[in-house]
Scaffold this motif. Structure first.
Motif, mmCIF file in Angstrom:
data_model
loop_
_atom_site.group_PDB
_atom_site.id
_atom_site.type_symbol
_atom_site.label_atom_id
_atom_site.label_comp_id
_atom_site.label_asym_id
_atom_site.label_seq_id
_atom_site.Cartn_x
_atom_site.Cartn_y
_atom_site.Cartn_z
ATOM 1 N N THR A 179 27.478 41.544 14.134
ATOM 2 C CA THR A 179 26.705 40.304 14.205
ATOM 3 C C THR A 179 26.277 39.932 15.621
ATOM 4 O OG1 THR A 179 28.779 39.049 14.280
ATOM 5 C CG2 THR A 179 27.745 39.352 12.118
ATOM 6 N N GLN A 207 23.730 36.869 15.349
ATOM 7 C CA GLN A 207 24.150 36.490 13.993
ATOM 8 C C GLN A 207 25.628 36.100 13.917
ATOM 9 O OE1 GLN A 207 23.106 39.700 11.340
ATOM 10 N NE2 GLN A 207 20.971 39.709 11.972
ATOM 11 N N ASN A 222 21.228 41.606 6.891
ATOM 12 C CA ASN A 222 22.033 42.481 7.733
ATOM 13 C C ASN A 222 22.538 43.632 6.860
ATOM 14 O OD1 ASN A 222 24.560 43.575 8.730
ATOM 15 N ND2 ASN A 222 24.674 41.863 10.165
#
Length: 694
Positions: A194, A199, A220
């Protein structure tokens, strides 16, 4: 991987059973007795009922009525029919979805799916699980001692229609699932990478299933992989609610479920919950979706590949719905009517591949509703027809040969290897996902036309060396995700004498779907003895690429095959590596395209492209794989050979998928179990005909 189920009822499929799906709630009660009588006359011994009848059993919440099915089951018993009961949770009644809208599924956009078809619920709703457990318990208590009932089908076709779930309950359940899996946000953030595009999660409440983002649904990729794992686990846990009730209340009955749809680890579900697996066999699905430009298409014969995947779950299985007529819903699908002999051919196709119980869908075509064009054995008018006569022929044949067949299992020397992680990751990753089906089909097709039976083998954490050593060769086309433990197991298999064959895009991702920081092919590099010098997609402005093989054809000509879709340019790293083919075009012409690494007693192949039929043929020749009946049986291309073997010896199924007769040559005296006749020499199999040699 263990594929025997929990095996509480190991004898459930010891005797062959032929039957039909029946819906007494759809018909006047005055028809039931005549229906049952005619079923028995054509050799049926079992029926499936009730999988869509929740509103009959519980017309209002907490009010249960069993009269209709009490009478239907009592009458079935009177006529000597055994019964499979379906738990009706695939079709919740209107009172349920109206009173508890939280049980409904939702789209990725958040739009709630409404009542009106089937499978419109989600598995995560605590209320739906509660109500499903109640109806299952009430039915089990009512029928646990009924003399006709022998088993249960949980729900119906898990993940059919919808294999993704985005209701509020699903987001909550997913959040709990990832919290249990990763324990800390740091580990979750690492697994999902991430840090890319900022993210990073700082609170568990920020975690959701994939949602709409700029560009549509493009989550993702590591989240997307875990989404599929969650859906599978969540589906199994929903099924377990019902399985646990049935094991407790009706321990003398076996438990199964039907269908083989996406985002579900059916092997795990079978191992943990079921006595055996069941499947719904509609061979014409293979004909309505095939490429019209394909050369020598398998058409309905291609359905054998689906059946081999079922067999990997449960070596002996049930066909809960066998296609018996033209099929289609009022708003989609329009499969034509089977030609004379095709229904019989498809039945034996299922049996040849491991089915020990076959039920046709359905006894009589519904006169109303979405499936009123999904034809059964009887038409609306209920008069005698060709399909009923064909079913009667099958019933008579299996009355004589069924139990001899049931004592055997399918036999193959080569397996096409698959795994759930790569299939689920490949739904998002176009750099390998589209290749798996193309390569698997090419191999299956090449083996079929050379009359070499093949299995499907699913690799998983529980797969053992003994599982692999059942086969002389394994074809694992594009295992992009490969754990080091998997590579080590495959190396053990190879060193002990096995042959493993990989395609491009092998081994460069870990189980999180992240790329190893190692030379390609990553985890498989040591096993294959190579590295990948460079790679490219073959598409767009690039012309098709071919490869030239080192071996010559039987007539001494150079062998050239396509190097389809993607090219790994190979670099031998070990002196045990032999180059078997080189690219013939583009800037890497002359570079290695196919290698073989001798390792111990075996060999590991790397094919640098997506497989095609011609390339698979070359490798089959080079590894010396032949039809197991080659010395005494000569078959034309349109006839499938399937072998089931037991203590009494092998059974050879010869299935003619052509409408035209096929001439086969049988070099040893054999008995056709379907006719009882002795056969040898030249034998003609009628169009869509079947011969079963003992």
């Amino acid at each position: 991987m263990n594929t025997t189920g929990i095996n509480n009822h190991a004898d459930a499929l010891e005797e062959f059973k032929l039957g039909v799906c029946y819906y007494p709630e759809h018909w006047p009660e005055s028809l039931w007795e005549d229906d049952y009588r005619r079923m028995r006359e054509i050799g049926f011994s079992i029926i499936r009922v009730a999988e869509f009848a929740w509103s009959i059993f519980e017309p209002k919440e907490g009010e249960f009525e069993f009269g209709l099915f009490d009478r239907a089951l009592d009458l079935a018993h009177k006529h000597g029919l055994k019964v499979i009961l379906g738990t009706p949770t695939a079709t919740p009644p209107a009172w349920l979805t109206h009173r508890y809208p939280e049980v409904l599924n939702a789209t990725v956009e958040g739009v709630v799916m409404q009542h009106g078809l089937r499978r419109h619920y989600n598995y995560s709703s605590p209320k739906y699980r509660e109500l499903s457990a109640i109806i299952t318990r009430k039915m089990a208590e009512r029928y646990k001692d009924h003399p006709a009932v022998i088993g249960w089908q949980i729900d119906n076709e898990f993940n059919c229609e919808m294999g993704e779930f985005y209701a509020e309950a699903d987001h909550k359940a997913f959040r709990a699932w990832v919290k249990d899996k990763y324990k800390t946000l740091d580990k979750l953030n690492e697994a999902w990478g991430t840090v890319f595009w900022s993210q990073t999660y700082s609170d568990w409440e920020q975690v959701f299933l994939p949602r709409i983002v700029p560009g549509g649904k493009q989550p993702n990729p590591h989240l997307a992989l875990d989404e599929k794992r969650f859906i599978s686990d969540n589906t199994i846990s929903f099924a377990k609610v019902q399985a646990d009730v049935l094991r407790e209340v009706a321990p003398n009955h076996w438990v199964t479920t039907n269908g083989m749809f996406g985002h579900l680890n059916n092997h795990q579900m079978n191992d943990e919950l079921l006595d055996f697996f069941s499947y719904d066999s509609y061979p014409q699905f293979s004909t309505i979706y095939f490429d019209p430009n394909e050369v020598n298409p398998l058409a309905d014969r291609g359905w054998s590949q689906s059946l081999s995947a079922v067999r990997s779950i449960s070596p002996q299985f049930c066909i809960m719905e066998q296609q018996s007529g033209p099929g289609g819903w009022v708003n989609k699908m329009d499969m034509p009517s089977p030609k004379p002999g095709q229904m019989r051919l498809w039945t034996y196709q299922s049996i040849a591949h491991g089915a020990n119980m076959v039920l046709y869908f359905r006894w009589r075509t519904a006169a109303f509703g979405t499936e009123m064009y999904w034809h059964g054995l009887n038409d609306y008018h209920n008069q005698p027809n060709r399909r009923i006569r064909e079913a009667g022929q099958i019933g008579a044949e299996l009355a004589l040969s069924g139990n001899r067949i049931a004592s055997t299992r399918y036999k193959a020397d080569i397996a096409l290897v698959r795994d759930y992680d790569n299939e689920w990751d490949g739904e998002t990753d176009v750099w390998h996902g589209p290749f798996a089906w193309a390569s698997g089909k090419a191999w299956f097709k090449a083996l079929q036309y050379r009359h070499i039976p093949s299995d499907t083998l699913f690799m998983g954490a529980k797969t053992t060396l003994a599982d692999l050593q059942r086969y002389k060769a394994l074809v694992y086309p594009h295992p992009t995700i490969m754990r080091d433990e998997t590579a080590a197991l495959l190396e053990q298999y190879t060193r002990a004498g096995g042959i493993v064959i990989f395609g491009c895009r092998t081994g460069y991702k870990d189980e999180r779907g992240q790329c190893y920081m190692r030379p390609f092919p990553g985890a498989a590099a040591g096993l294959c003895g190579i590295s990948v010098e460079e790679f490219t997609m073959v598409k767009g402005t690039r012309a098709p690429v071919s490869m030239t093989w080192e071996r010559r054809s039987a007539s001494g000509e150079t062998v050239v095959t396509g190097a389809d879709s993607f090219n790994d340019v190979l670099l031998p790293e070990a002196d045990t590596v032999e180059v078997l083919a080189r690219y013939a075009s583009d800037h890497y012409a002359g570079k290695p395209a196919v290698t073989r690494n001798r390792l111990g007693e075996g060999e590991a192949w790397y094919f640098g492209a997506v497989f095609n039929d011609a390339a698979a043929d070359q490798i089959i020749d080079l590894i010396g794989l032949e039809s197991p009946a080659q010395e005494w049986l000569q078959l034309p291309m349109q006839v499938e050979l399937a072998i089931r073997e037991g203590e009494s010896g092998p059974l050879h199924f010869l299935l003619n998928y052509s409408e035209q007769p096929a001439v086969v040559t049988i070099g040893q005296p054999k008995t056709d179990l379907l006719t009882g006749q002795q056969v040898s020499g030249e034998v003609t199999i009628e169009g869509f005909g079947v011969v079963l040699l003992s």
